[in-house]
Design a protein around this motif. Structure first.
Motif, mmCIF file in Angstrom:
data_model
loop_
_atom_site.group_PDB
_atom_site.id
_atom_site.type_symbol
_atom_site.label_atom_id
_atom_site.label_comp_id
_atom_site.label_asym_id
_atom_site.label_seq_id
_atom_site.Cartn_x
_atom_site.Cartn_y
_atom_site.Cartn_z
ATOM 1 N N SER A 122 -5.541 -0.888 1.568
ATOM 2 C CA SER A 122 -5.169 -0.014 0.443
ATOM 3 C C SER A 122 -4.399 1.209 0.940
ATOM 4 O O SER A 122 -4.857 1.916 1.847
ATOM 5 C CB SER A 122 -6.418 0.433 -0.318
ATOM 6 N N GLN A 123 -3.263 1.456 0.339
ATOM 7 C CA GLN A 123 -2.460 2.616 0.718
ATOM 8 C C GLN A 123 -3.207 3.919 0.444
ATOM 9 O O GLN A 123 -3.042 4.903 1.173
ATOM 10 C CB GLN A 123 -1.133 2.598 -0.058
ATOM 11 N N ILE A 124 -4.053 3.928 -0.581
ATOM 12 C CA ILE A 124 -4.816 5.139 -0.905
ATOM 13 C C ILE A 124 -5.705 5.536 0.268
ATOM 14 O O ILE A 124 -5.719 6.692 0.713
ATOM 15 C CB ILE A 124 -5.674 4.916 -2.167
ATOM 16 N N GLU A 125 -6.457 4.567 0.789
ATOM 17 C CA GLU A 125 -7.382 4.857 1.876
ATOM 18 C C GLU A 125 -6.643 5.097 3.183
ATOM 19 O O GLU A 125 -6.984 6.005 3.951
ATOM 20 C CB GLU A 125 -8.359 3.688 2.025
ATOM 21 N N VAL A 126 -5.635 4.270 3.453
ATOM 22 C CA VAL A 126 -4.892 4.405 4.706
ATOM 23 C C VAL A 126 -4.174 5.743 4.780
ATOM 24 O O VAL A 126 -4.133 6.397 5.825
ATOM 25 C CB VAL A 126 -3.894 3.235 4.857
ATOM 26 N N GLN A 127 -3.621 6.190 3.662
ATOM 27 C CA GLN A 127 -2.911 7.471 3.666
ATOM 28 C C GLN A 127 -3.860 8.629 3.954
ATOM 29 O O GLN A 127 -3.504 9.583 4.648
ATOM 30 C CB GLN A 127 -2.215 7.686 2.323
ATOM 31 N N ARG A 128 -5.075 8.539 3.424
ATOM 32 C CA ARG A 128 -6.057 9.586 3.717
ATOM 33 C C ARG A 128 -6.407 9.608 5.204
ATOM 34 O O ARG A 128 -6.561 10.679 5.807
ATOM 35 C CB ARG A 128 -7.318 9.353 2.883
ATOM 36 N N LEU A 129 -6.548 8.424 5.779
ATOM 37 C CA LEU A 129 -6.869 8.363 7.205
ATOM 38 C C LEU A 129 -5.714 8.888 8.051
ATOM 39 O O LEU A 129 -5.927 9.542 9.083
ATOM 40 C CB LEU A 129 -7.206 6.922 7.593
ATOM 41 N N LEU A 130 -4.483 8.607 7.628
ATOM 42 C CA LEU A 130 -3.319 9.076 8.377
ATOM 43 C C LEU A 130 -3.137 10.591 8.284
ATOM 44 O O LEU A 130 -2.412 11.177 9.083
ATOM 45 C CB LEU A 130 -2.054 8.376 7.858
ATOM 46 N N SER A 131 -3.780 11.215 7.319
ATOM 47 C CA SER A 131 -3.654 12.673 7.199
ATOM 48 C C SER A 131 -4.487 13.405 8.245
ATOM 49 O O SER A 131 -4.334 14.613 8.443
ATOM 50 C CB SER A 131 -4.089 13.122 5.802
ATOM 51 N N LEU A 132 -5.385 12.669 8.914
ATOM 52 C CA LEU A 132 -6.190 13.273 9.971
ATOM 53 C C LEU A 132 -5.377 13.394 11.257
ATOM 54 O O LEU A 132 -4.364 12.715 11.436
ATOM 55 C CB LEU A 132 -7.453 12.452 10.206
ATOM 56 N N SER A 133 -5.836 14.223 12.183
ATOM 57 C CA SER A 133 -5.027 14.583 13.350
ATOM 58 C C SER A 133 -4.917 13.470 14.379
ATOM 59 O O SER A 133 -3.917 13.379 15.085
ATOM 60 C CB SER A 133 -5.601 15.838 14.016
ATOM 61 N N SER A 224 -0.095 8.109 -3.565
ATOM 62 C CA SER A 224 0.160 6.979 -2.674
ATOM 63 C C SER A 224 1.397 6.188 -3.087
ATOM 64 O O SER A 224 2.237 5.856 -2.247
ATOM 65 C CB SER A 224 -1.061 6.055 -2.647
ATOM 66 N N VAL A 225 1.507 5.861 -4.377
ATOM 67 C CA VAL A 225 2.650 5.054 -4.815
ATOM 68 C C VAL A 225 3.955 5.828 -4.664
ATOM 69 O O VAL A 225 5.007 5.245 -4.360
ATOM 70 C CB VAL A 225 2.461 4.574 -6.273
ATOM 71 N N ALA A 226 3.889 7.146 -4.846
ATOM 72 C CA ALA A 226 5.095 7.955 -4.640
ATOM 73 C C ALA A 226 5.495 7.941 -3.161
ATOM 74 O O ALA A 226 6.684 7.807 -2.826
ATOM 75 C CB ALA A 226 4.847 9.387 -5.112
ATOM 76 N N THR A 227 4.505 8.055 -2.279
ATOM 77 C CA THR A 227 4.782 8.029 -0.841
ATOM 78 C C THR A 227 5.341 6.681 -0.406
ATOM 79 O O THR A 227 6.301 6.603 0.371
ATOM 80 C CB THR A 227 3.497 8.330 -0.057
ATOM 81 N N VAL A 228 4.739 5.604 -0.887
ATOM 82 C CA VAL A 228 5.206 4.263 -0.540
ATOM 83 C C VAL A 228 6.650 4.062 -0.998
ATOM 84 O O VAL A 228 7.477 3.487 -0.273
ATOM 85 C CB VAL A 228 4.290 3.198 -1.184
ATOM 86 N N THR A 229 6.962 4.518 -2.186
ATOM 87 C CA THR A 229 8.320 4.361 -2.707
ATOM 88 C C THR A 229 9.341 5.086 -1.840
ATOM 89 O O THR A 229 10.423 4.554 -1.548
ATOM 90 C CB THR A 229 8.403 4.887 -4.156
ATOM 91 N N VAL A 230 8.988 6.298 -1.410
ATOM 92 C CA VAL A 230 9.914 7.078 -0.590
ATOM 93 C C VAL A 230 10.073 6.454 0.793
ATOM 94 O O VAL A 230 11.198 6.231 1.267
ATOM 95 C CB VAL A 230 9.425 8.542 -0.465
ATOM 96 N N VAL A 231 8.959 6.143 1.448
ATOM 97 C CA VAL A 231 9.001 5.680 2.843
ATOM 98 C C VAL A 231 9.514 4.250 2.954
ATOM 99 O O VAL A 231 10.314 3.936 3.848
ATOM 100 C CB VAL A 231 7.604 5.806 3.481
ATOM 101 N N ASP A 232 9.073 3.376 2.072
ATOM 102 C CA ASP A 232 9.402 1.951 2.214
ATOM 103 C C ASP A 232 10.663 1.518 1.478
ATOM 104 O O ASP A 232 11.231 0.467 1.800
ATOM 105 C CB ASP A 232 8.234 1.091 1.721
#
Length: 455
Positions: A122-133, A224-232
């Motif tokens: 899930s992009q929602i969960e993965v994006q939260r994890l990627l926000s960590l250092s 998440s969907v906004a981020t996916v649209t921009v990046v992908d």
């Protein structure tokens, strides 16, 4: 995800409609706009901090509902006895019947697939994890979240037994002429208002907790969907935007507003659905199973090329969409367990409470409900449209793997896809590769941390 957001937004609005005079249409617009605004303006930081406060509100609301529910039912023993006598504790139904709504097997496989989809792909969960250092903090955070998330799910599911115990002699939906309720999705706020109306502020606090569960999901999904649209999609097509962080952020915020507007519009399409839970699970399940299968294949094998994976993914989504949405629009509704209205009051008053006493035996009446009137003859429904929506994820997972390997066999089984980071793939990692894979992960951790600090 956009379809899922719509169902999540509609759920608390339906709850609010059960206890206030606000129209469903106006509530959808207002709360959808509020959520879209703070998500678009604040970004991921606003989403994460609002989730923290919303999580606290959710637990406060659940604790208050549990205290009131157990007190109203009399005791935990009463709750268990009434649920057992009403056949609400049939958790170990080992029949392999795809048409039965809930069995031990479809709940087990649905749970496994949900875990893969929610926490693995899930992009929602993965994006939260990627926000960590760094990766180490992401792993520890994910492990720590097991306890509160599991507790929250258990509390929400077990509360159904408490509500059944409270209303086991008077089903509020069957008695809708008095209660005004039309869907079981409205039952929790109905109980909430009827028990907490005399305590200043508690009703509003609990309603805020109900809304928190939905709005935290919608805000995370919007980001998440906004981020996916921009990046992908946008970055690969426009290099000038990829190199300009200011433009990327502006486009992401604009997309958040656009997706929020789409979410609000689609929520209106759910006004006549009989079960929000079924719709929400369905729109997620049709894609989650196939996507989890693709990630699994990417980790466990190097035989699948991009074209093979795409073929398997499209085939898997086509099968799950056919079965899932066919089930939803075929008109087939599985008959629910019988309810009782023998002790219903003739008029509804917040001050008056119905006296519930445990009889020596329970007499259940087959009463008509909002769903029973829409039952369609089973002989007229295609067999696959009777499949429980809890099987959609496992079916999507299995069919995607099958079609992918079918494509691999046709295009050439001996072909092998070589990846830059293939040393971390379990299909090629041996005992002599452990150190190399560890070094690669550490290198990736340091590079991701540098990238995070630069942003």
């Amino acid at each position: 995800m956009v379809l899922y957001m719509s169902s999540v937004l509609y759920a608390p609005v339906l709850a609010l409609n059960a206890v206030t005079d606000l129209s469903i249409e106006l509530s959808i617009i207002v709360f959808g706009a509020i959520c879209t605004f703070y998500c678009a303006m604040g970004g991921l930081k606003a989403v994460l901090w609002s989730d923290v406060f919303q999580f606290i509100l959710m637990f406060i609301a659940i604790m208050a509902l549990y205290i009131a529910g157990i007190r109203e039912a009399g005791s935990l023993e009463n709750i268990y006895d009434r649920a057992y006598n009403g056949n609400r504790l049939n958790m170990f139904d080992f029949r392999v019947d795809l048409t039965t709504r809930y069995t031990f097997w479809n709940c087990l496989f649905q749970g496994i697939m949900y875990g893969f989809g929610c926490y693995g792909t899930s992009q929602i969960e993965v994006q939260r994890l990627l926000s960590l250092s760094n990766v180490k903090r992401a792993k520890s955070t994910l492990l720590i979240s097991i306890l509160p998330v599991t507790g929250l799910y258990l509390l929400c599911n077990l509360y159904g037994l408490i509500l059944y115990s409270v209303y086991h002699l008077c089903d509020p939906i069957s008695n809708k002429k008095v209660t005004g309720l039309t869907k079981y999705d409205q039952l929790v706020p109905y109980f909430l208002v009827s028990k907490f109306h005399s305590i200043p502020g508690l009703t509003g606090l609990c309603m805020a907790g109900i809304f928190s569960g939905s709005l935290s999901t919608v805000s995370s999904a919007l980001n998440s969907v906004a981020t996916v649209t921009v990046v992908d999609f946008i970055h690969p097509l426009f290099s000038s935007i990829r190199s300009n962080e200011t433009k990327s952020v502006f486009i992401a915020k604009t997309l958040s507003f656009c997706y929020g507007f789409i979410c609000i519009c689609l929520a209106f399409a759910l006004l006549h659905t009989s079960s929000i839970k079924q719709v929400a699970n369905l729109v997620n399940s049709t894609v989650d199973g196939p996507v989890a299968a693709i990630f699994t294949l990417g980790i466990l094998t190097t035989k699948c090329s991009g074209k093979n994976v795409l073929f398997g993914l499209l085939a898997g989504v086509a099968v799950t969409s056919w079965i899932g949405y066919g089930t939803l629009f075929s008109g087939y509704v599985q008959a629910s367990l019988p309810m009782n209205i023998s002790k219903c009051a003739t008029s509804f008053n917040f001050i008056d409470t119905v006296s519930y006493t445990t009889p020596t035996y329970l007499v259940f009446e087959n009463v008509s409900s909002s769903t029973s009137s829409t039952l369609v003859s089973q002989s007229d429904i295609f067999i696959l449209y009777k499949v429980s929506y809890y099987w959609i994820r496992p079916i999507g997972f299995i069919t995607t793997i099958f079609f992918t390997f079918f494509a691999v066999c046709i295009t050439g089984w001996k072909a092998k896809i070589s990846l830059v980071d293939s040393t971390c793939s379990s299909s090629v990692r041996g005992r002599n590769k452990t150190t190399e894979c560890k070094d690669f992960v550490e290198l990736k951790e340091s590079s991701s941390e540098r990238q995070f600090n630069e942003i």
